[in-house]
Design a protein around this motif. Structure first.
Motif, PDB file in Angstrom:
ATOM      1  N   VAL A  70      32.465  37.686  36.180  1.00 32.89           N
ATOM      2  CA  VAL A  70      32.790  38.650  37.228  1.00 32.89           C
ATOM      3  C   VAL A  70      33.963  38.083  38.010  1.00 32.89           C
ATOM      4  CG1 VAL A  70      31.921  39.919  39.223  1.00 32.89           C
ATOM      5  CG2 VAL A  70      30.343  39.288  37.371  1.00 32.89           C
ATOM      6  N   PHE A  71      35.014  38.887  38.117  1.00 32.22           N
ATOM      7  CA  PHE A  71      36.200  38.437  38.838  1.00 32.22           C
ATOM      8  C   PHE A  71      36.927  39.640  39.413  1.00 32.22           C
ATOM      9  CE2 PHE A  71      37.029  38.740  34.307  1.00 32.22           C
ATOM     10  CZ  PHE A  71      38.167  39.529  34.223  1.00 32.22           C
ATOM     11  N   GLU A  72      37.802  39.359  40.345  1.00 29.90           N
ATOM     12  CA  GLU A  72      38.652  40.366  40.979  1.00 29.90           C
ATOM     13  C   GLU A  72      40.075  39.853  40.834  1.00 29.90           C
ATOM     14  OE1 GLU A  72      39.088  43.944  42.292  1.00 29.90           O
ATOM     15  OE2 GLU A  72      37.056  43.149  42.279  1.00 29.90           O
ATOM     16  N   LYS A  73      40.726  40.249  39.754  1.00 34.97           N
ATOM     17  CA  LYS A  73      42.019  39.664  39.406  1.00 34.97           C
ATOM     18  C   LYS A  73      43.090  40.022  40.442  1.00 34.97           C
ATOM     19  CE  LYS A  73      44.611  38.383  35.409  1.00 34.97           C
ATOM     20  NZ  LYS A  73      44.823  38.518  33.997  1.00 34.97           N
ATOM     21  N   LEU A  74      43.785  38.984  40.883  1.00 37.91           N
ATOM     22  CA  LEU A  74      44.872  39.118  41.846  1.00 37.91           C
ATOM     23  C   LEU A  74      46.193  38.740  41.168  1.00 37.91           C
ATOM     24  CD1 LEU A  74      43.192  37.349  44.913  1.00 37.91           C
ATOM     25  CD2 LEU A  74      43.406  39.803  44.520  1.00 37.91           C
ATOM     26  N   PRO A  75      47.321  39.175  41.714  1.00 38.37           N
ATOM     27  CA  PRO A  75      48.612  38.827  41.108  1.00 38.37           C
ATOM     28  C   PRO A  75      48.890  37.324  41.071  1.00 38.37           C
ATOM     29  CG  PRO A  75      48.894  40.505  42.824  1.00 38.37           C
ATOM     30  CD  PRO A  75      47.463  40.073  42.852  1.00 38.37           C
ATOM     31  N   CYS A  76      48.217  36.560  41.916  1.00 39.64           N
ATOM     32  CA  CYS A  76      48.471  35.120  42.011  1.00 39.64           C
ATOM     33  C   CYS A  76      47.582  34.285  41.082  1.00 39.64           C
ATOM     34  CB  CYS A  76      48.267  34.662  43.451  1.00 39.64           C
ATOM     35  SG  CYS A  76      46.628  35.077  44.088  1.00 39.64           S
ATOM     36  N   TYR A  77      46.823  34.934  40.204  1.00 41.48           N
ATOM     37  CA  TYR A  77      45.969  34.184  39.276  1.00 41.48           C
ATOM     38  C   TYR A  77      46.802  33.156  38.505  1.00 41.48           C
ATOM     39  CZ  TYR A  77      41.262  36.172  39.367  1.00 41.48           C
ATOM     40  OH  TYR A  77      39.968  36.498  39.705  1.00 41.48           O
ATOM     41  N   TYR A  78      46.135  32.157  37.949  1.00 35.83           N
ATOM     42  CA  TYR A  78      46.742  31.052  37.194  1.00 35.83           C
ATOM     43  C   TYR A  78      47.469  30.079  38.128  1.00 35.83           C
ATOM     44  CZ  TYR A  78      46.043  34.660  33.655  1.00 35.83           C
ATOM     45  OH  TYR A  78      45.510  35.644  32.867  1.00 35.83           O
ATOM     46  N   CYS A  79      47.002  29.956  39.357  1.00 33.56           N
ATOM     47  CA  CYS A  79      47.668  29.146  40.381  1.00 33.56           C
ATOM     48  C   CYS A  79      47.287  27.668  40.338  1.00 33.56           C
ATOM     49  CB  CYS A  79      47.356  29.706  41.766  1.00 33.56           C
ATOM     50  SG  CYS A  79      45.617  29.507  42.226  1.00 33.56           S
ATOM     51  N   ASN A  80      46.374  27.301  39.442  1.00 32.08           N
ATOM     52  CA  ASN A  80      45.882  25.927  39.359  1.00 32.08           C
ATOM     53  C   ASN A  80      45.222  25.502  40.683  1.00 32.08           C
ATOM     54  OD1 ASN A  80      45.366  23.753  37.677  1.00 32.08           O
ATOM     55  ND2 ASN A  80      47.122  22.619  38.444  1.00 32.08           N
ATOM     56  N   TRP A  81      44.630  26.469  41.363  1.00 36.59           N
ATOM     57  CA  TRP A  81      43.951  26.291  42.650  1.00 36.59           C
ATOM     58  C   TRP A  81      44.891  25.822  43.754  1.00 36.59           C
ATOM     59  CZ3 TRP A  81      40.030  29.192  42.819  1.00 36.59           C
ATOM     60  CH2 TRP A  81      39.198  29.342  41.714  1.00 36.59           C
ATOM     61  N   LEU A  82      46.176  26.081  43.606  1.00 39.56           N
ATOM     62  CA  LEU A  82      47.132  25.841  44.685  1.00 39.56           C
ATOM     63  C   LEU A  82      47.357  27.198  45.360  1.00 39.56           C
ATOM     64  CD1 LEU A  82      49.572  23.521  42.722  1.00 39.56           C
ATOM     65  CD2 LEU A  82      47.782  22.849  44.357  1.00 39.56           C
ATOM     66  N   CYS A  83      46.388  27.595  46.145  1.00 39.57           N
ATOM     67  CA  CYS A  83      46.339  28.943  46.704  1.00 39.57           C
ATOM     68  C   CYS A  83      47.510  29.206  47.640  1.00 39.57           C
ATOM     69  CB  CYS A  83      45.016  29.136  47.443  1.00 39.57           C
ATOM     70  SG  CYS A  83      44.742  30.848  47.958  1.00 39.57           S
ATOM     71  N   ILE A  84      48.073  30.389  47.496  1.00 32.11           N
ATOM     72  CA  ILE A  84      49.204  30.792  48.333  1.00 32.11           C
ATOM     73  C   ILE A  84      48.746  31.390  49.663  1.00 32.11           C
ATOM     74  CG2 ILE A  84      50.730  31.140  46.359  1.00 32.11           C
ATOM     75  CD1 ILE A  84      50.258  34.187  46.684  1.00 32.11           C
ATOM     76  N   TYR A  85      47.428  31.624  49.805  1.00 26.27           N
ATOM     77  CA  TYR A  85      46.894  32.234  51.019  1.00 26.27           C
ATOM     78  C   TYR A  85      46.317  31.175  51.939  1.00 26.27           C
ATOM     79  CZ  TYR A  85      47.300  36.520  48.320  1.00 26.27           C
ATOM     80  OH  TYR A  85      47.779  37.557  47.573  1.00 26.27           O
ATOM     81  N   ASN A  86      46.500  31.383  53.223  1.00 20.60           N
ATOM     82  CA  ASN A  86      45.897  30.501  54.220  1.00 20.60           C
ATOM     83  C   ASN A  86      44.508  31.033  54.536  1.00 20.60           C
ATOM     84  OD1 ASN A  86      48.095  28.756  54.580  1.00 20.60           O
ATOM     85  ND2 ASN A  86      49.109  30.239  55.911  1.00 20.60           N
TER      86      ASN A  86
END
Length: 190
Positions: free
Chosen positions: A145-161
């Motif tokens: 179960v997931f909610e795919k976002l455009p930033c997927y594949y980020c290697n957990w370096l999240c662009i969101y604060n």
């Protein structure tokens, strides 16, 4: 003589082949990658309502406080708390005997697949398709179960604060209804 591993369906035998009950594996190696505790609480209430059987809580020692919190909010005898109380071999055997595992993207989902145990895995985007979801050609009994976002594949370096206690948005945006829809048809028959 070494036997080749069948990637179409590897499995480990359990001491008892009757798969029973539901196990919720808390934790994700990093709290930012874990589904919210309140969501797990609501999901477990729905599961209890459908199965009338206790849920086994499993996970590492770092989740003991969360497990106690959940246990205190659930109806009496609704939880069997194994968090921080199992060795890795005992965890593998437990998952092999469980009817359904619900977890974040962590070792539990891979153990469930290896033990031919049904699983619902809440997965984020950091390592998406590297470890989960599994490729179509690999037989498994896992629902991701997931909610795919455009930033997927980020290697957990999240662009969101996000606040320190909040999960990454790719996990936090996965709502209870979506996980429940994936879980309900997989619940073991009492």
């Amino acid at each position: 003589m070494n036997q080749p591993v069948d990637l179409a369906g590897p499995s480990f035998p359990a001491k008892d082949n009757r798969k029973q009950g539901v196990s919720v594996f808390l934790g994700a190696g990093n709290s930012k990658r874990g589904w919210q505790t309140e969501n797990y609480l609501q999901l477990m209430m729905l599961i209890i309502d459908q199965t009338q059987r206790p849920i086994h809580l499993v996970g590492g020692p770092e989740m003991e406080e969360t497990a106690k919190y959940l246990e205190n909010l659930m109806p009496e005898d609704a939880i069997i708390n194994l968090v921080g109380k199992t060795t890795l071999p005992k965890l593998i055997d437990h998952i092999a005997r469980t009817g359904l595992v619900v977890c974040n993207e962590t070792s539990a989902v891979h153990i469930a697949a290896a033990c031919n145990t049904k699983a619902v895995c809440i997965v984020g985007g950091g390592h998406f398709e590297r470890f989960a979801p599994y490729p179509e050609h690999v037989y498994n009994r896992t629902t991701f179960v997931f909610e795919k976002l455009p930033c997927y594949y980020c290697n957990w370096l999240c662009i969101y604060n996000t606040a320190p206690e909040e999960p990454f948005p790719c996990i936090g945006n996965i709502n209870l209804e979506k996980v429940w829809r994936a879980t309900l048809p997989l619940l073991p028959v009492a």
